[in-house]
Write an enzyme that holds these catalytic residues in place. Structure first.
Site, PDB file in Angstrom:
ATOM      1  N   ARG A 168       1.096  -1.215   0.071  1.00 15.64           N
ATOM      2  CA  ARG A 168       0.210   0.076   0.036  1.00 15.64           C
ATOM      3  C   ARG A 168       0.814   1.221   0.125  1.00 15.64           C
ATOM      4  NH1 ARG A 168      -0.841   4.787   2.119  1.00 15.64           N
ATOM      5  NH2 ARG A 168      -0.718   3.900   4.282  1.00 15.64           N
ATOM      6  N   ASP A 169       1.606   1.211   1.205  1.00 20.55           N
ATOM      7  CA  ASP A 169       2.237   2.678   1.092  1.00 20.55           C
ATOM      8  C   ASP A 169       3.647   2.915   0.433  1.00 20.55           C
ATOM      9  OD1 ASP A 169       2.829   5.309   2.501  1.00 20.55           O
ATOM     10  OD2 ASP A 169       3.375   4.565   4.298  1.00 20.55           O
ATOM     11  N   HIS A 227       9.295   7.131   9.273  1.00 25.60           N
ATOM     12  CA  HIS A 227       9.946   7.333   8.071  1.00 25.60           C
ATOM     13  C   HIS A 227      11.776   7.351   8.503  1.00 25.60           C
ATOM     14  CE1 HIS A 227       7.013   7.548   4.933  1.00 25.60           C
ATOM     15  NE2 HIS A 227       6.253   7.330   5.702  1.00 25.60           N
ATOM     16  N   HIS A 248       4.425   4.553  13.403  1.00 25.86           N
ATOM     17  CA  HIS A 248       4.733   4.479  11.963  1.00 25.86           C
ATOM     18  C   HIS A 248       5.705   5.521  11.735  1.00 25.86           C
ATOM     19  CE1 HIS A 248       3.561   4.479   7.398  1.00 25.86           C
ATOM     20  NE2 HIS A 248       4.313   5.655   7.683  1.00 25.86           N
ATOM     21  N   ASN A 254       9.705   5.059   4.066  1.00 27.43           N
ATOM     22  CA  ASN A 254       9.392   4.232   5.398  1.00 27.43           C
ATOM     23  C   ASN A 254      10.537   3.541   6.092  1.00 27.43           C
ATOM     24  OD1 ASN A 254       7.104   4.651   3.645  1.00 27.43           O
ATOM     25  ND2 ASN A 254       5.949   3.505   5.540  1.00 27.43           N
ATOM     26  N   CYS A 308       8.832   9.939   0.211  1.00 26.39           N
ATOM     27  CA  CYS A 308       8.587  11.530   0.611  1.00 26.39           C
ATOM     28  C   CYS A 308       8.722  12.225  -0.483  1.00 26.39           C
ATOM     29  CB  CYS A 308       9.216  11.865   1.726  1.00 26.39           C
ATOM     30  SG  CYS A 308       9.026  13.721   2.325  1.00 26.39           S
TER      31      CYS A 308
END
Lengths: 312, 312
Positions: free
Chosen positions: B13-14, B206, B204, B246, B237
């Protein structure tokens, strides 16, 4: 304000020594001079090794002779033996950094002699130097050896004790190939400080497996205030092609400043130098903050945000 | 053995949502199926966003329909609105992950509406879902906004309170662009757990500025046991070209296993998948352990070491 942290910049020694292309002497001198204006406590300028062993640092005398020394900065050099110590002292180094491995296999692989022979040779250096120049000893593979595996903490601290008894000023505990994890680091730092309260203890981390700044955090939490770092994260590991090397000075300073530690370092100046480094070495470097910008550097919102705000 | 840690894998997903090239549906399904065999607590499979908004995840229904679900693994999906929630529930998602930003500017930039409007829409989703599927809410930019800067902890925890009062099962506190530092993380985690002892709290992070694993360490030390991670460190990002995204799942698992935490995850399997990822996405990925190997993987000594040992 939290605890003051002291940084030793090792890029021109630990970084440049394994570069595939010789970094020109002018570039080395210019970089050391620029680093001298950033607020470091110490700069490891070069290595007085034989030019045959480390050709990339064959200009050690010239570099040491040409740099402009800034007040308050210590200029240290790596010294493998008595001949190196003599050359370093002739070059007016502020400190001699001796090195051996705490792993027998790594010492044989890297220095081509057993640890006892290294210890005897370094003892002789310390005896001859006789306090005229402060001595630091770097203990390599202190958190694990890529060939032997685990290096017991007692073995590391045993070698530390033998050097402490010879009157060295400081010890650097080195995670040479990025094997340390934070729990191990905390244990080592607590015990080393307990046993050697009078020594300057420095921690040297690599980011080979992404744990570099986590290990810095663990060490700071355990009371350590001295760290090696390498501009851009330069300096690699021959066992891990493509992996990161030393922890990046600017990433480490950035984190510790965000946590309200006084590092003495001008991060903006340091980032300028980190961003110029790829041109000096001819390739990209692993440091992150030079790419992303510090977390305090903001970005403009897209134009439609103002319209949405007005419409709301 | 230290505290058990639960991982949520977000790569499909991310990670995939911002890849420049569409990852084929077959590759997505195969990757989720392989990840299902690694020991994750949860996998965020896809996003039920409009195909126009996130074309890279336009195959959400097909992916959810084709994956082979492993017992013990929760399959969660990102849901932006009521329509997404309906699609997700038709696809038998085990959890709906709603998202909004704690920074007004970031919410306007990212979701194109003010935070209050997002909250109203997500409240409606929670009301309609009515407990049929557990709901998690991800609060973005909880440690800083790249446009606004500081987002006060009280603002973040205020939004957390409003969702907690609606009966959500969990909250994910997101450092969306890698601005968090460990001291800030420790404070946030301690306070969030104090205020919401009954909620599943996930962090979560990064690694945009190299602090990812240091922040994990700070969160674990503060008692957090749930983390998002992305295979290979995929997921970037937009404000930091060339920077990491991430935190890498395998680097995080590697560190926590070295620190004797039970993560439930088979690191060797995970590293195989991480090493296959560059072929799937067509470019290198930031994860370090896949390149360097785990710290337990030893290397042979050079041949001359045996000779030196024999001669000694």
């Amino acid at each position: 304000m939290n605890q003051r942290i002291f940084f030793n910049e090792v890029v021109t020694r630990d970084g440049f020594q394994i570069e595939p292309e010789f970094v020109p002497t002018d570039a080395k001198v210019q970089l050391v001079d620029a680093l001298s204006q950033c607020g470091y406590a110490k700069i490891e300028v070069t290595s007085f090794t034989s030019p045959k062993a480390i050709p990339m640092l064959r200009d050690a005398e010239e570099v040491m002779g040409r740099i402009r020394r800034a007040p308050g900065v210590e200029y240290t050099v790596l010294v493998p033996n008595l001949r190196g110590a003599e050359r370093a002292m002739e070059s007016r180094a502020d400190e001699l950094n001796l090195v051996m491995s705490t792993s027998e296999t790594h010492n044989l692989a890297n220095l081509r002699m057993p640890r006892e022979k290294s210890f005897a040779a370094l003892s002789e250096v310390i005896r001859v130097v006789d306090g005229r120049t402060p001595v630091n000893v770097s203990l390599s593979t202190a958190f694990g050896c890529p060939m032997e595996g685990d290096v017991p903490q007692e073995v590391v601290l045993g070698w530390a004790r033998r050097f402490a008894d010879l009157g060295v000023r400081g010890l650097t505990i080195c995670d040479t190939t990025g094997m340390a994890h934070p729990q191990q680091v905390a244990r080592m730092c607590e015990e080393a400080q307990r046993r050697f309260p009078a020594l300057q203890l420095t921690l040297h981390f690599h980011n080979t497996r992404g744990m570099g700044l986590a290990n810095v955090l663990a060490a700071v939490r355990a009371g350590i205030v001295r760290f090696d770092g390498s501009l851009g994260g330069l300096g690699g590991c021959p066992y891990a092609p493509g992996a990161s090397g030393n922890i990046s000075s600017e990433d480490t300073v950035h984190m510790l400043q965000a946590m309200d530690h006084d590092t003495g370092i001008d991060l903006a100046k340091l980032l300028q130098l980190a961003r110029a480094l790829p041109e000096i070495v001819g390739h990209g470097v692993p440091g992150q903050v030079a790419k992303a910008g510090p977390s305090t550097q903001l970005h403009p919102a897209p134009a439609y945000v103002a319209e949405l705000r007005a419409a709301a």
